[in-house]
Design a protein around this motif. Structure first.
Motif, mmCIF file in Angstrom:
data_model
loop_
_atom_site.group_PDB
_atom_site.id
_atom_site.type_symbol
_atom_site.label_atom_id
_atom_site.label_comp_id
_atom_site.label_asym_id
_atom_site.label_seq_id
_atom_site.Cartn_x
_atom_site.Cartn_y
_atom_site.Cartn_z
ATOM 1 N N ARG A 21 2.967 1.404 -3.563
ATOM 2 C CA ARG A 21 2.445 1.822 -4.968
ATOM 3 C C ARG A 21 1.854 3.136 -5.173
ATOM 4 O O ARG A 21 2.148 3.796 -6.302
ATOM 5 C CB ARG A 21 0.850 1.131 -4.654
ATOM 6 N N PRO A 22 1.474 3.968 -4.239
ATOM 7 C CA PRO A 22 1.188 5.265 -4.379
ATOM 8 C C PRO A 22 2.406 6.162 -4.785
ATOM 9 O O PRO A 22 2.424 6.962 -5.735
ATOM 10 C CB PRO A 22 0.519 5.883 -3.101
ATOM 11 N N THR A 81 3.244 5.233 -8.334
ATOM 12 C CA THR A 81 2.458 5.926 -9.324
ATOM 13 C C THR A 81 2.786 7.653 -9.217
ATOM 14 O O THR A 81 2.873 7.986 -10.461
ATOM 15 C CB THR A 81 0.959 6.036 -8.509
ATOM 16 N N ASP A 100 -5.825 8.413 -11.388
ATOM 17 C CA ASP A 100 -6.387 7.883 -10.443
ATOM 18 C C ASP A 100 -6.104 6.223 -10.365
ATOM 19 O O ASP A 100 -7.047 5.777 -11.356
ATOM 20 C CB ASP A 100 -7.953 8.425 -10.731
ATOM 21 N N PRO A 101 -5.097 5.781 -10.121
ATOM 22 C CA PRO A 101 -4.546 4.553 -10.310
ATOM 23 C C PRO A 101 -5.864 3.267 -9.592
ATOM 24 O O PRO A 101 -5.746 2.307 -9.979
ATOM 25 C CB PRO A 101 -3.323 4.411 -9.706
ATOM 26 N N GLU A 102 -6.684 4.033 -8.656
ATOM 27 C CA GLU A 102 -7.469 3.179 -8.249
ATOM 28 C C GLU A 102 -8.769 3.028 -8.871
ATOM 29 O O GLU A 102 -9.236 1.861 -8.741
ATOM 30 C CB GLU A 102 -8.107 3.869 -6.826
ATOM 31 N N ARG A 103 -8.946 3.630 -9.921
ATOM 32 C CA ARG A 103 -10.036 3.420 -10.904
ATOM 33 C C ARG A 103 -9.837 2.226 -11.992
ATOM 34 O O ARG A 103 -10.908 1.524 -12.229
ATOM 35 C CB ARG A 103 -10.697 4.549 -11.491
ATOM 36 N N PRO A 104 -8.865 2.115 -12.614
ATOM 37 C CA PRO A 104 -7.539 3.075 -13.084
ATOM 38 C C PRO A 104 -7.856 3.714 -14.374
ATOM 39 O O PRO A 104 -8.566 3.534 -15.197
ATOM 40 C CB PRO A 104 -6.681 1.936 -13.133
ATOM 41 N N ASP A 138 0.817 -1.260 0.088
ATOM 42 C CA ASP A 138 -0.029 0.088 0.046
ATOM 43 C C ASP A 138 0.882 1.231 0.113
ATOM 44 O O ASP A 138 0.386 2.231 -0.626
ATOM 45 C CB ASP A 138 -0.951 -0.011 1.370
ATOM 46 N N TRP A 150 -5.946 7.030 -16.229
ATOM 47 C CA TRP A 150 -4.865 8.175 -16.681
ATOM 48 C C TRP A 150 -5.421 9.022 -17.451
ATOM 49 O O TRP A 150 -5.637 8.584 -18.711
ATOM 50 C CB TRP A 150 -3.703 7.408 -16.891
ATOM 51 N N THR A 199 -5.630 3.286 -19.611
ATOM 52 C CA THR A 199 -5.887 2.236 -18.073
ATOM 53 C C THR A 199 -4.394 2.283 -17.236
ATOM 54 O O THR A 199 -4.902 2.106 -15.916
ATOM 55 C CB THR A 199 -6.216 1.107 -18.567
ATOM 56 N N ASP A 200 -3.511 2.616 -17.844
ATOM 57 C CA ASP A 200 -2.264 2.910 -16.926
ATOM 58 C C ASP A 200 -1.208 4.008 -17.538
ATOM 59 O O ASP A 200 -1.453 4.452 -18.533
ATOM 60 C CB ASP A 200 -1.723 1.546 -16.616
#
Length: 66
Positions: free
Chosen positions: A9-10, A13, A32-36, A6, A38, A51-52
């Motif tokens: 990862r941020p 990113t 917003d990598p949680e959705r993902p 956890d 970009w 998507t990334d």
């Protein structure tokens, strides 16, 4: 997922996002990598969604003809 993941990862990113912003300074780039999700935008007529970060970079390179 471990607690250490956890925290890493941020940071990864944020580092990749900062690198994209340096490489493509004429674009506004958010992630917003949680959705993902970009996204990159330039002016009123160019909007790119991916998507990334790697896919976004590839698309930005294509737009920049590099």
């Amino acid at each position: 997922m471990r607690a250490a993941d956890d925290k890493t990862r941020p940071t990864a990113t944020a580092a990749y996002l900062a690198a994209l912003r340096r490489e493509f300074p004429t674009f506004g780039i958010v992630a917003d990598p949680e959705r993902p999700v970009w996204m990159a935008v330039r002016g009123n007529d160019l909007f790119i969604r991916a998507t990334d970060g790697h896919v976004l970079r590839q698309r930005l390179l294509e737009v920049a003809n590099r």
